[in-house]
Motif scaffolding. Structure first.
Motif, short mmCIF file in Angstrom:
data_model
loop_
_atom_site.label_atom_id
_atom_site.label_comp_id
_atom_site.label_asym_id
_atom_site.label_seq_id
_atom_site.Cartn_x
_atom_site.Cartn_y
_atom_site.Cartn_z
N LEU A 189 56.66 -18.89 12.98
CA LEU A 189 55.42 -19.31 12.32
C LEU A 189 55.17 -18.47 11.08
CD1 LEU A 189 52.83 -20.98 12.19
CD2 LEU A 189 51.79 -19.36 13.79
N ALA A 190 55.41 -17.16 11.19
CA ALA A 190 55.27 -16.28 10.02
C ALA A 190 56.22 -16.71 8.92
CB ALA A 190 55.53 -14.84 10.43
N GLY A 191 57.45 -17.11 9.30
CA GLY A 191 58.40 -17.61 8.31
C GLY A 191 57.91 -18.88 7.64
N ALA A 192 57.34 -19.78 8.43
CA ALA A 192 56.82 -21.04 7.86
C ALA A 192 55.69 -20.77 6.87
CB ALA A 192 56.32 -21.94 8.99
N ILE A 193 54.92 -19.71 7.10
CA ILE A 193 53.80 -19.38 6.21
C ILE A 193 54.26 -18.62 4.97
CG2 ILE A 193 51.68 -18.01 6.05
CD1 ILE A 193 51.22 -18.64 9.04
N LEU A 194 55.20 -17.71 5.15
CA LEU A 194 55.54 -16.77 4.08
C LEU A 194 56.72 -17.21 3.20
CD1 LEU A 194 55.23 -13.46 6.13
CD2 LEU A 194 53.55 -14.43 4.53
N LEU A 195 57.65 -17.96 3.74
CA LEU A 195 58.84 -18.32 2.97
C LEU A 195 58.52 -19.37 1.91
CD1 LEU A 195 61.50 -18.40 5.82
CD2 LEU A 195 61.10 -16.60 4.12
N GLN A 196 59.15 -19.24 0.76
CA GLN A 196 58.86 -20.12 -0.37
C GLN A 196 59.73 -21.38 -0.38
OE1 GLN A 196 56.27 -19.48 -2.47
NE2 GLN A 196 55.90 -17.81 -1.00
#
Length: 367
Positions: free
Chosen positions: A70-77
């Motif tokens: 979920l953090a990846g879904a939020i932070l990755l461009q």
């Protein structure tokens, strides 16, 4: 005499393809298969203990992987990578969330601390504390309630209009928003508006699908547990809304989308957890079993859309307290002992699409 009249009606072959089995209430009073019921108990006693060495790593690993993704879904461009992270997050959080089903069945002393940690890491952050299922799901397993109007988790979907199926599945997408409003607004307001508090408890505090279900007021130790879980969920949701207002709404929107997909997956699984052919009659245990579904191996994808043992849902209705990690071995033993043409094998299906197709055809024939 009534039961005899019912069971004299033509019965589909246990080897018939699902598409050939027509939605009907013929089996509501089918006599219990005593050999199957006895074998289910006698052959599985030695594997009926919940193993902490399996529960804890599975739940914690699923939750941590889900939140990391979920953090990846939020932070990755990169949009594609972020989307892949979001899908993986939904699958992992879905698995972690479905441990709520185990919490309703395992003995309260079986896994010390498991309920508390699950609520802290999964239930409260996802706005579904365990009280929303505990005390509700056990009514679905009650001998005289299953499939009746008093069953909070039953609707005769196979006997309803075809359009009811997509509506049933798609409404789950709105669940996270409804839960956010419930915990952040309705529950706090209910503290000062008693009629609202009563309404929210009766109509919006249970993971049920029966629109006629009304939840009874909690009492004793359960009421105290509800208080602390409600407080935790309200503090969490209000804090998340406040942080989103101050620092931006994008993380919350992405998180709600992930939880919406998780809710949709669970709703699709619910569509095929049973055959939904009973129209309000009390059912024998064997009838309840035959109205439920197993999707055993060699079905490869069933552990994804029906994790934590729920691919053996019919078997679960025979042995509600059996821990999820033992259901595969239970199925193997019963299949070997009872044989390919047994009542037990009649509840086994090939996969998700087979069951969805069967349910859709049933709705077209029912009205």
């Amino acid at each position: 005499m009534i039961a005899q009249d019912v069971t004299e009606q033509p019965r589909p072959s246990p080897r018939a393809e699902p598409s050939e089995r027509i939605a009907t209430t013929w089996h509501s009073q089918i006599p219990d298969d005593k050999e199957m019921l006895r074998a289910a108990v006698e052959l599985t006693r030695d594997i009926s203990e919940a193993r902490a060495a399996i529960y804890w790593p599975d739940m914690l690993g699923s939750a941590l992987l889900g939140y990391a993704a979920l953090a990846g879904a939020i932070l990755l461009q990169n949009p594609l990578v972020a989307l892949a992270c979001g899908i993986f997050s939904a699958l992992m959080l879905y698995r972690a969330l479905l441990f709520i089903h185990e919490l309703t069945h395992i003995h309260k002393d079986a896994l010390p601390g498991f309920r508390f940690v699950w609520n802290l890491l999964v239930g409260i952050p996802m706005m579904i504390p365990s009280f929303m299922y505990e005390g509700v799901h056990t009514q679905h397993h009650a001998r005289t309630r299953y499939g009746t109007n008093d069953d909070p988790e039953y609707m005769p979907l196979a006997l309803m209009k075809p359009w009811s199926l997509p509506v049933f599945a798609l409404t789950a997408i709105l669940l996270p928003l409804a839960l956010l409003v419930r915990s952040a607004i309705l529950v706090p307001l209910g503290v000062i508006v008693p009629p609202l508090r009563k309404l929210v408890w009766e109509r919006a505090s249970a993971l049920s699908i029966n629109p006629q279900y009304r939840r009874r007021k909690p009492e004793g130790d359960f009421a105290r547990m509800v208080f602390w879980q409600e407080l935790g969920a309200s503090v969490w949701t209000i804090s998340v809304l406040a942080a989103s207002y101050l620092y931006g709404w994008r993380p919350l929107i992405i998180a709600l989308c992930v939880i919406s997909f998780t809710a949709f997956l669970n709703q699709v699984r619910t569509l095929v957890a049973h055959l939904w052919e009973n129209d309000g009659e009390a059912m024998t245990v064997t009838a309840q079993y035959l109205d439920s579904v197993n999707v055993p191996p060699p079905a490869l994808l069933s552990p994804l859309w029906a994790p934590v043992g729920l691919r053996f849902h019919a078997l679960h209705h025979l042995l509600p307290s059996m821990p999820y990690h033992s259901l595969g071995e239970c199925h193997r033993r019963l299949s070997t002992h009872l044989g390919a043409n047994s009542t037990y094998e009649q509840a086994s299906y090939k996969g998700l699409m087979t069951l969805l197709t069967r349910l859709a055809r049933s709705t077209m024939q029912a009205r």
